[in-house]
Each structure stands twice: as structure tokens, then as C-alpha cells.
Design a protein around this motif. Sequence first.
Motif, short mmCIF file in Angstrom:
data_model
loop_
_atom_site.label_atom_id
_atom_site.label_comp_id
_atom_site.label_asym_id
_atom_site.label_seq_id
_atom_site.Cartn_x
_atom_site.Cartn_y
_atom_site.Cartn_z
N ALA A 32 0.94 -1.25 0.12
CA ALA A 32 -0.11 0.02 0.07
C ALA A 32 1.03 1.22 -0.05
O ALA A 32 0.65 2.20 0.62
N TRP A 33 1.96 1.15 -0.78
CA TRP A 33 2.78 2.46 -0.99
C TRP A 33 2.26 3.56 -1.19
O TRP A 33 2.33 4.88 -1.16
N GLU A 38 -4.30 8.50 -5.13
CA GLU A 38 -3.24 8.66 -6.18
C GLU A 38 -3.40 7.11 -7.21
O GLU A 38 -3.37 7.38 -8.41
N LEU A 39 -3.76 6.27 -6.34
CA LEU A 39 -3.78 4.86 -7.27
C LEU A 39 -5.21 5.10 -8.21
O LEU A 39 -5.05 4.39 -9.22
N HIS A 40 -6.39 5.70 -7.78
CA HIS A 40 -7.33 6.09 -8.50
C HIS A 40 -7.01 6.51 -9.81
O HIS A 40 -7.51 6.42 -10.85
N ALA A 44 -7.18 5.26 -13.95
CA ALA A 44 -7.80 5.94 -14.74
C ALA A 44 -6.99 6.29 -16.18
O ALA A 44 -7.42 5.92 -17.12
N GLU A 45 -5.77 6.54 -15.70
CA GLU A 45 -4.69 6.79 -17.05
C GLU A 45 -4.39 5.36 -17.57
O GLU A 45 -4.47 5.53 -18.75
N ALA A 96 4.48 11.32 -12.64
CA ALA A 96 4.89 11.86 -11.19
C ALA A 96 5.60 10.38 -10.40
O ALA A 96 6.27 10.71 -9.80
N PHE A 97 4.91 9.30 -10.85
CA PHE A 97 5.51 8.09 -10.19
C PHE A 97 6.77 7.85 -10.79
O PHE A 97 7.93 7.51 -9.91
N LEU A 98 7.08 8.15 -12.07
CA LEU A 98 8.25 7.80 -12.71
C LEU A 98 9.34 8.68 -12.12
O LEU A 98 10.58 8.69 -12.29
#
Length: 249
Positions: A32-33, A38-40, A44-45, A96-98
Motif C-alpha cells: 500500500a505504498w 493517487e491509485l485511482h 484511470a490513466e 509523477a510516479f516515474l
Amino acid sequence: MKALPRLAPREYDDPDNWLMLLRQFGVAVASAWMSSEELHQLLAEHHRVFLPADESASLPGPGRRAVTEVAYRPGIPSRAVRLTMATAHALPRTRAFLKDAVLAAVAAAYLGEGASINQFAYLTLDVAHATPVTALHYDRKHALKAYLCLTPAHEDWGAPAFVPGTHHHSRSIREAHLGAGVPEEGLPITQGHWGYVPLRLQGPPGTLVLFDTDCLHQGGTVAAGHTRRILRGHSHPCPSPRPDEEAAG
């Protein structure tokens, strides 16, 4: 070891905690990092990328449509999109994750000076099939992968499995083959691993795994009625002469 090495939530933001586990085991897990919001946004992307081409036309360039990686799962309609910079800019949460500062710091420290940080990135969509996504293997190219589960890290969703501590074992095999003249594209990456039993990743959506690709790993089997959605970034060390190239020199 009965479970994969994990960080506690209070340890997620300190690169040293990641590095300690990576250097010892070749793999580190953060359950659950990612927050639910953010996961939602990421899901969606991901769904948007895998829409039919005419529905995802707002995505620029070759990322407009999903493509089949034939060498990835021959004969199975799993799909993967390699993200170009243009496409990544159209997917702000993915980008943003990358670009996450902690992940970048871990990759730079683990791989050394001149490393590329998430230079290659993929969105993957795996469908149900009777065979595993991949067999137990090490990768042909050494990398540190950031692997984010957008669907549950659970056996039914084809969660990956790892053999902690095997990164040195696999590296020695790969380098021995290269030194003997085996071309990188011909490395027998699924051979030489008899007796190793991988441990299945478990966690909710948003679980993150960082792993050295020399650590033995494999994809799971996606059960009927399920799909596996993954975002992964690949960071590579600065190129250096391969053992076969050094021998030739």
C-alpha cells in the motif's frame, strides 16, 4: 525466508531503508505504498491508454494505442505500451510516479554514477491464461525495476514472485555466459535455477516492489475473470564493457 523483505510504512521515504534490503536480498516491498486517491488517478490513466485507438486519440505519438509485445507472451493477447516522453506528459500521475524523488535517489545510489533513472517505462495489461506470465528467470539486461501493482498483488491477479538473495547467483551466471561469447540476446535466462522456490508477492493495490533484475523472478498466472495491470519503470546502470567485449579486447 518465509516472506519477501518488506519496509514498514514509516520507512518508505528514506532511500537508505530501500538500499539496505536491495543490497542484501535484491528485492524490497512496500505494501500500500500509494494512497487510494493517487491509485485511482493512475488506474484511470491506465484504462485510458488501453482504450481502443479511436477512443484514446488524445494521447500523442506511438503511445496512442496499446501494442502487443510478441516476445513478451507469444500467442497470448497481453498488451504493453512503452511510454515515450510525450505520452508520459499526457499522463501526469504516471509521470509523477516515474519522477518520484525517493525512487530516483534509490536507483541512483544502487546503480551508481551515470545511471539512467526510469528511462524506460511500460504499462502492461495481462489477461487470464492457463500459463504464468513469465517463467523463473533473470533479465538479459541488468536494471533496477520499480514495479507498481495497480490491481491486487494476489495469486489470482498473477502477482509476481521472487527468490530473495539470488541476485549474485544470477549475475555470475550471466557474466559467465557473456564471457564465454554467448550474445546478450541469446542468454539462457530461465536455465540454471533448479531448486529455487520463489515467494509470491502479496499486498493490496498500490503495492510497490523495487528489485534488481538479477534477482530471480517470475510472473504469476492470471486466473479467469481477472486482469493484471502494472506500471513499471526501468533504471539502468551506466553502460560498461561486457565480459565478452573485454575478452575480445
